[in-house]
Design a protein around this motif. Structure first.
Motif: not given
Length: 419
Positions: A70, A120, A124, A127, A319-320, A322-323, A326-327, A331, A396
Motif C-alpha cells: 500500500n 485498485g 483489492g 481480499y 470496512w473502516g 481495511y479501508t 488499503t487507501d 490518499y 475519523y
C-alpha cells in the motif's frame, strides 16, 4: 519388603501429560533428562505468554507484509494527472526551492504505468483470496491444530511477499493480482487459527489481556508496516520493503515451530503448575475430542440473531479498518502530496492510537471482570459500543481535519515536499 515404586523405569512408564497429571517421581525423572536451562524455562517462563507474544509477532508480520504494498505502490506507479500542477480534488503543488522541491514528484520516473483502476485491482485482489479461507481455516485448525495452520499461513504470506517484485516485473498487473490472491489465501487462515489457539491457551481470568496482546498485532503491524516502509522507500529501492518483511516472516516461522504448540499438554517446556492451571481454567482444554469434531450446526448458527449481530458489527469494523489500511497511504501521496517518509508516519498514526487504547482498555476490562462489576457479555457490549461510536463521531473526522489543515496551509513545510 515394599513393592517396586512406580516410575522407576522411566523408559517403560509413560508420562500422563494428556490428562494433565504426573507423579512427583516421573516429574523429577523428566527434569533430570532435560538441561538446566530448560528446567528454568519450565518453572519460570509462563508458556501461555510465550504463545501470546509469538502470536502477536505473527499477526504483526502478517499485517506488515499485507500493508507494505500500500505504501510501496506510491513509488511504483505515478500519481493521477501528474502533468498538471494543480488538481481540483487534491492539494495544490507549492513552489518550493531547494532539496524539498516537489518538482521531482511531477517528473519522477516510475517502474509501472498503472492507472487508478489497475492499482485498485492490485490492492483489492488480496481480499479475494482472504475471504475464501476463513471458514476452511477454522475447520482445519480445529481438526489438526492451530500451530501449523497459523504457521503455514504466515509462511505462504512470506513467500508471496518475496515473490511480489518478480511477479510485478514478469506479469505486470496480472502477475501482481495472482500473487496477491495467493497471499490472501494464506493469510485468510490466520485469524481462525489464532482464535482456536486462544481457546486452548487463554484462561478465563486472563482472557482479555492475552487476547489483547495477540490481537494488538494488526494495529502494530500496520503501524510498523506504514512507518518503516516510508523510511525504507526514502533510502532504498521499492523492492527492498518486500524482501525485508518477507525475511522477517520466515524468521518468525522458524521460531514459531520451536516455541509454540497447539495444546498445552503437548508442550515440552510447560511446567506442571501451569499445565494444571490451564486444565482447570481454560474451556478449550476441557473439551472432549468427540464433541470437538462434531458436525457444525450451520443452519442454527446462520439463523441466530446474536451471530448475525456479531457479523454485522465485524463488517462495520473491517470496512473502516481495511479501508484505512488499503487507501490511506495512496490518499496521502496523491491528494495530500506528502513525501514518502511523512506519508508512512502519518498513515501509521491512527493505528498507533488504536494499539495504545486497546492495551489500556484490556487492562481495565480485566479489572472490571475481577471486581465483578458487570458480566463479560455486558462489558463487551459497552466497550464495543464506545469504540464504534467514538470512531464514527470523533476519530475519523479528527484525522481528516488534521490532514485538511495541511492541504489548506499555503506555507511550505517540511512534510509537504518531494518523495
Amino acid at each position: 519388603m515394599p513393592g517396586p515404586r512406580r516410575g522407576e523405569d522411566g523408559e517403560k512408564t509413560p508420562l500422563l501429560r494428556k490428562q494433565g497429571r504426573r507423579s512427583r517421581r516421573s516429574s523429577r525423572k523428566e527434569q533430570q533428562r532435560i538441561p538446566k536451562q530448560q528446567s528454568f524455562v519450565r518453572e519460570w517462563v509462563p508458556q501461555r505468554y510465550v504463545f501470546a507474544i509469538m502470536g502477536m509477532l505473527g499477526m504483526i508480520n502478517c499485517f506488515t507484509m499485507r500493508a507494505c504494498l500500500n505504501v510501496a505502490i506510491t513509488r511504483m506507479t505515478p500519481p493521477p494527472n501528474t502533468s498538471t500542477a494543480s488538481l481540483e480534488d487534491s492539494c495544490p503543488f507549492e513552489a518550493v526551492s531547494g532539496p524539498a522541491s516537489n518538482i521531482s514528484t511531477v517528473h519522477q520516473e516510475y517502474r509501472f504505468n498503472w492507472d487508478s483502476e489497475a492499482i485498485g485491482l492490485v490492492l483489492g485482489s488480496f481480499y479475494i483470496g482472504y475471504i475464501l479461507t476463513h471458514i476452511p481455516g477454522g475447520v482445519i485448525a480445529d481438526r489438526f491444530g492451530g500451530k501449523h495452520t497459523l504457521g503455514f499461513g504466515v509462511l505462504i504470506t512470506a513467500i508471496c511477499t518475496f515473490l511480489t517484485p518478480w511477479a510485478c516485473e514478469v506479469g505486470d498487473v496480472a502477475g501482481a493480482v495472482v500473487v496477491r490472491i495467493i497471499m490472501g489465501l494464506g493469510e485468510g487462515v490466520t485469524f481462525p487459527a489464532i482464535f482456536v489457539l486462544l481457546a486452548k491457551w487463554a484462561p478465563k481470568q486472563e482472557r482479555n489481556l492475552i487476547g489483547t496482546i495477540v490481537l494488538a498485532g494488526p494495529q502494530v503491524g500496520t503501524l510498523v508496516g506504514n512507518a518503516l516502509s516510508g523510511h525504507l522507500l526514502q533510502l532504498y529501492d521499492w523492492i527492498t520493503v518486500f524482501y525485508v518483511y518477507g525475511a522477517l516472516g520466515l524468521a518468525w516461522y522458524f521460531f514459531w515451530l520451536i516455541l509454540c504448540y497447539s495444546e498445552p499438554s503437548d508442550h515440552p517446556f510447560i511446567s506442571d503448575k501451569e499445565l494444571i492451571y490451564l486444565n482447570e481454567n481454560v474451556t478449550g482444554a476441557q473439551e472432549d475430542k468427540e464433541k470437538q469434531h462434531a458436525s457444525t450446526p450451520w443452519v442454527p448458527m446462520l439463523s441466530s440473531l446474536p451471530v448475525l449481530a456479531l457479523i454485522l458489527t465485524e463488517v462495520g469494523h473491517d470496512w473502516g479498518f481495511y479501508t484505512m489500511i488499503t487507501d490511506l497511504p495512496k490518499y496521502m501521496s496523491d491528494v495530500q502530496h506528502f513525501n514518502i517518509a511523512s506519508n508512512g508516519m502519518l498513515s501509521a498514526l491512527p493505528f498507533l492510537c488504536m494499539w495504545i487504547s486497546s492495551m489500556l482498555l484490556s487492562a481495565l476490562g480485566d479489572f472490571i471482570t475481577k471486581q465483578q462489576v458487570m458480566s463479560n457479555t455486558l462489558l463487551r457490549k459497552v466497550f464495543t459500543t464506545i469504540g464504534k461510536e467514538s470512531s464514527r463521531r470523533y476519530l475519523y473526522p479528527f484525522f481528516l481535519e488534521i490532514y485538511s489543515v495541511n492541504c489548506g496551509s499555503r506555507a511550505p513545510g517540511r512534510l509537504r515536499d518531494s518523495r
